[in-house]
Scaffold this active site. Structure first.
Site, PDB file in Angstrom:
ATOM      1  N   ASP A 110       0.828  -1.200   0.000  1.00  0.00           N
ATOM      2  CA  ASP A 110       0.000   0.000   0.000  1.00  0.00           C
ATOM      3  C   ASP A 110       0.865   1.253   0.000  1.00  0.00           C
ATOM      4  O   ASP A 110       0.668   2.168  -0.804  1.00  0.00           O
ATOM      5  CB  ASP A 110      -0.927   0.012   1.214  1.00  0.00           C
ATOM      6  CG  ASP A 110      -1.969  -1.089   1.181  1.00  0.00           C
ATOM      7  OD1 ASP A 110      -2.124  -1.726   0.116  1.00  0.00           O
ATOM      8  OD2 ASP A 110      -2.624  -1.322   2.208  1.00  0.00           O
ATOM      9  N   GLU A 326      -3.079  -3.389  -9.807  1.00  0.00           N
ATOM     10  CA  GLU A 326      -1.712  -3.090  -9.389  1.00  0.00           C
ATOM     11  C   GLU A 326      -0.983  -2.392 -10.531  1.00  0.00           C
ATOM     12  O   GLU A 326      -1.586  -2.041 -11.534  1.00  0.00           O
ATOM     13  CB  GLU A 326      -0.971  -4.370  -8.986  1.00  0.00           C
ATOM     14  CG  GLU A 326      -1.474  -5.009  -7.704  1.00  0.00           C
ATOM     15  CD  GLU A 326      -2.657  -5.927  -7.926  1.00  0.00           C
ATOM     16  OE1 GLU A 326      -3.438  -6.145  -6.981  1.00  0.00           O
ATOM     17  OE2 GLU A 326      -2.824  -6.425  -9.061  1.00  0.00           O
ATOM     18  N   CYS A 339     -14.025 -17.677 -11.860  1.00  0.00           N
ATOM     19  CA  CYS A 339     -14.366 -16.495 -11.072  1.00  0.00           C
ATOM     20  C   CYS A 339     -13.091 -15.696 -10.810  1.00  0.00           C
ATOM     21  O   CYS A 339     -12.017 -16.252 -10.592  1.00  0.00           O
ATOM     22  CB  CYS A 339     -15.002 -16.941  -9.756  1.00  0.00           C
ATOM     23  SG  CYS A 339     -15.588 -15.587  -8.722  1.00  0.00           S
ATOM     24  N   CYS A 370      -9.925 -18.523  -8.745  1.00  0.00           N
ATOM     25  CA  CYS A 370      -9.317 -17.414  -9.488  1.00  0.00           C
ATOM     26  C   CYS A 370      -7.829 -17.640  -9.710  1.00  0.00           C
ATOM     27  O   CYS A 370      -7.288 -17.298 -10.763  1.00  0.00           O
ATOM     28  CB  CYS A 370      -9.562 -16.090  -8.777  1.00  0.00           C
ATOM     29  SG  CYS A 370      -8.989 -16.031  -7.065  1.00  0.00           S
TER      30      CYS A 370
END
Length: 406
Positions: A110, A326, A339, A370
């Site tokens: 982050d 990202e 999915c 996924c």
């Protein structure tokens, strides 16, 4: 400066820091704020760029604050009721003013994604900027940004900021703390929108001066993350990739902080065949190793952002987030046949307390498909393209001769 309200952000001062006429106080430390003494007042809050009136009211005493807390070039006007000329007319001007950007103390990725927007903000406004964040990230970034003051949230140095902005992840459709939901633009670009600067991504600056220590070609990998949905959940994927990397002549070094990580009955371990370079090491040591790696393979996690900032190719494996969530890498691995993208779905809110969060398929045979559907063969195909590109550039041939590529 007031103390921490929670573990995330610094709260605004109890009293606005700017003194106006007639004992009126104002600042921009939680959006636009005005504190009024006893009297008959009319207050307007405007967007100085559009000249739209955002809010107006009559008030006898007390607070008037904006609902929007992100960067807006606010204009505050305070009138005596019945008068046409404002007693206070202040437009936000940040040049040479003390400004605080409060970041959460949380995860590495982050902060590395957000911080370039703080530098862009300081460069644009020429303010005296202080940024609060965790000490380990300060140690990594501060030497590269001498024009910005750094501190931890419990020891801010700016005691009377003119303005404060809080950069973070806001869920639940919150458009008071961010102008656009971060899941629509990518979590890192959200910082650009919150701060009102160019939202195009950029890597942080790092000290890349460390000499090469390991002469053989090597690849760094990071396999751990903070929740199971972010992992590469293909059972044999990492072992297939490590075997393939070794067949191409690479050493494979796992640089996760933790060799083993999980919660409850689900734990993830360093892949068999990788060299164990795990441990809680200073981030600069990770940079020194990454800087000379041929490339990095990882997840949507902090070490991928760190590798990107060292200017090496990054193979990023993810299905939990969408490809634009990202930084851009031509070596991203994504599978659209199942999915995917729950992190960026604005109809869902990520549950930070559920390590096994899979909002659409939890407790079914489709849970975590996924990334489970991303096969070792798919990742190895991307590795082959990257390896071929490096070989054509002559990088790997030089390293195999034991010559540094400096």
């Amino acid at each position: 400066m007031s103390t921490l309200k929670n573990t995330f952000f610094i709260t605004p001062p109890d009293t606005p820091t700017q003194a106006g006429p007639e004992n009126i106080f104002y600042d921009f430390n939680d959006g636009a704020r005005v504190l009024l003494p006893e009297g008959k007042w009319h207050v307007r809050l405007l967007d100085a760029d559009s000249e739209n009136i955002l809010f107006c009211c009559d008030v006898d005493k007390g607070w008037v604050t904006s609902s929007k807390k992100y960067f807006v070039r606010f204009r505050i006007q305070v009138f005596r009721q019945g008068e046409e000329t404002p007693l206070l007319d202040e437009t936000l001007k940040l040049k040479d003013r003390p400004v605080l950007i409060s970041f959460p103390t949380g995860t590495l990725g982050d902060l590395l994604g957000w911080f370039p927007y703080a530098e862009r903000f300081q460069s644009l406004h020429k303010c005296r900027l202080e940024c609060t964040m965790s000490q380990d990230i300060i140690d990594l970034l501060a030497p590269q940004y001498p024009q910005i003051q750094f501190s931890t949230p419990d020891k801010p140095r700016t005691v009377a900021p003119y303005a404060t902005y809080r950069v973070g992840l806001y869920f639940g459709g919150d458009t008071n703390n961010q102008p656009v939901d971060f899941r629509k633009v990518g979590f890192h670009r959200s910082a650009g929108y919150i701060l009102g600067v160019d939202p195009r991504e950029a890597p942080v600056r790092l000290d890349l001066s460390a000499p090469r220590v390991i002469q053989e070609p090597y690849v760094c990998i990071a396999t751990q993350s903070t929740c199971q949905a972010k992992y590469w959940n293909n059972g044999t994927g990492w072992s297939e990739v490590i075997a393939h990397l070794k067949s191409l002549g690479y050493r494979v070094m796992c640089i996760d902080r933790d060799a083993h990580y999980g919660q409850g009955f689900v734990w993830n371990h360093i892949p068999w065949g990788a060299e164990d370079f795990t441990g809680k090491l200073p981030l600069q040591e990770r940079v020194n190793l990454l800087r000379h790696a041929s490339f990095f393979i990882g997840l949507p996690s902090g070490l991928s952002w760190l590798a990107w900032a060292t200017r090496i190719p990054v193979v990023l494996i993810s299905g939990f987030s969408l490809p634009n969530s990202e930084f851009y890498t031509p070596w991203r691995v994504f599978n659209s046949h199942g999915c995917y993208g729950c992190w960026d779905d604005t109809s869902l809110n990520f549950d930070h307390h559920d390590f096994l969060w899979c909002p659409r398929h939890k407790n079914t045979d489709r849970q975590f498909e996924c990334t489970r559907l991303i096969t070792g063969a798919q990742v190895n195909g991307v590795i082959n393209k990257l390896h071929r590109s490096l070989t054509e550039q002559g990088v790997e041939a030089t390293l195999k001769k034991g010559v540094s590529n400096e």
